[in-house]
Write a protein that holds these residues in place. Structure first.
Motif, mmCIF file in Angstrom:
data_model
loop_
_atom_site.group_PDB
_atom_site.id
_atom_site.type_symbol
_atom_site.label_atom_id
_atom_site.label_comp_id
_atom_site.label_asym_id
_atom_site.label_seq_id
_atom_site.Cartn_x
_atom_site.Cartn_y
_atom_site.Cartn_z
ATOM 1 N N SER A 101 0.778 -1.085 -0.123
ATOM 2 C CA SER A 101 -0.167 0.107 0.038
ATOM 3 C C SER A 101 0.855 1.058 -0.015
ATOM 4 O O SER A 101 1.996 1.206 0.832
ATOM 5 N N THR A 105 -2.840 4.111 -2.576
ATOM 6 C CA THR A 105 -3.152 2.768 -3.213
ATOM 7 C C THR A 105 -3.267 1.479 -2.588
ATOM 8 O O THR A 105 -2.246 1.675 -1.807
ATOM 9 N N TRP A 106 -3.952 0.414 -2.899
ATOM 10 C CA TRP A 106 -3.570 -1.117 -2.342
ATOM 11 C C TRP A 106 -3.091 -1.528 -3.929
ATOM 12 O O TRP A 106 -3.819 -1.653 -4.743
ATOM 13 N N THR A 124 -7.242 4.146 -2.875
ATOM 14 C CA THR A 124 -7.756 4.220 -1.399
ATOM 15 C C THR A 124 -8.523 5.608 -1.739
ATOM 16 O O THR A 124 -8.381 6.216 -2.679
ATOM 17 N N ASP A 142 -12.461 -5.602 3.745
ATOM 18 C CA ASP A 142 -12.458 -4.207 3.573
ATOM 19 C C ASP A 142 -12.396 -3.357 4.398
ATOM 20 O O ASP A 142 -11.641 -2.490 4.376
ATOM 21 N N HIS A 146 -9.406 -0.889 5.455
ATOM 22 C CA HIS A 146 -9.462 0.977 5.503
ATOM 23 C C HIS A 146 -9.100 1.522 6.695
ATOM 24 O O HIS A 146 -8.121 2.399 6.834
ATOM 25 N N THR A 149 -5.317 1.047 6.875
ATOM 26 C CA THR A 149 -4.705 1.988 6.042
ATOM 27 C C THR A 149 -4.699 3.622 6.864
ATOM 28 O O THR A 149 -3.672 4.253 6.656
#
Length: 176
Positions: A101, A105-106, A124, A142, A146, A149
């Motif tokens: 990541s 972005t992932w 992201t 997910d 999130h 992140t």
């Protein structure tokens, strides 16, 4: 002059293997093929109806080692489900990949059969100043990804909503 990305052309040694990989792993379809000057062949592939080709392969590669001038080519997918489906295909094929990541972005990095670097990523909802890179757990649901992140990148410079970054860049590019 505003440029938009059109396509990439790679030199290939084993054309059949390269075409099969890009069809099977990434969902490209061959749109055209033919002979070019010098008796060489070129194969065009695309996923987009409006793009004759997004990637093409020319049978001009002679060596077996990794390319020496290309770091990687990158493709964006619209949804995490698409990225997860690709991860499943890579795993089913026994291919190595590196989930990374960048905060914005992932991404998943891997190599095609001729050792060209490939990145496939999902945006992201965040912007973070680059370069960044942290391994992410592809098994996280997910919502947990999130949250991970946010926790991982929230202290980094310029961390914030992607929409705010895009609005700022639009103003900068317009000279405002």
């Amino acid at each position: 002059m505003a440029l938009s990305w059109s396509h990439t052309v790679l030199q290939a040694k084993d054309m059949a293997r390269m075409l099969a990989f890009y069809e099977t792993m990434l969902g490209f379809e061959e749109t055209d093929a033919g002979e070019i000057p010098g008796g060489r062949r070129i194969h065009f592939m695309s996923q987009q109806p409006a793009e004759h080709h997004q990637i093409a392969f020319v049978d001009t590669r002679a060596d077996d080692g990794p390319p020496n001038s290309l770091a990687h080519i990158a493709f964006r997918v619209d949804a995490m489900a698409e990225l997860r489906a690709l991860i499943g295909r890579l795993e089913a094929a026994g291919l190595d990949y590196r989930p990374t990541s960048h905060g914005n972005t992932w991404s998943v990095y891997f190599q095609d059969p001729e050792q060209n670097g490939v990145e496939v990523f999902c945006d992201t909802p965040f912007h973070v100043r680059q370069p960044q890179g942290q391994a992410w757990d592809v098994t996280l649901p997910d919502a947990e990804l999130h949250a991970w992140t946010v926790e991982t990148f929230k202290a980094e410079p310029e961390f914030g909503p992607r929409e705010a970054y895009v609005a700022r860049r639009e103003k900068e590019l317009a000279g405002e």
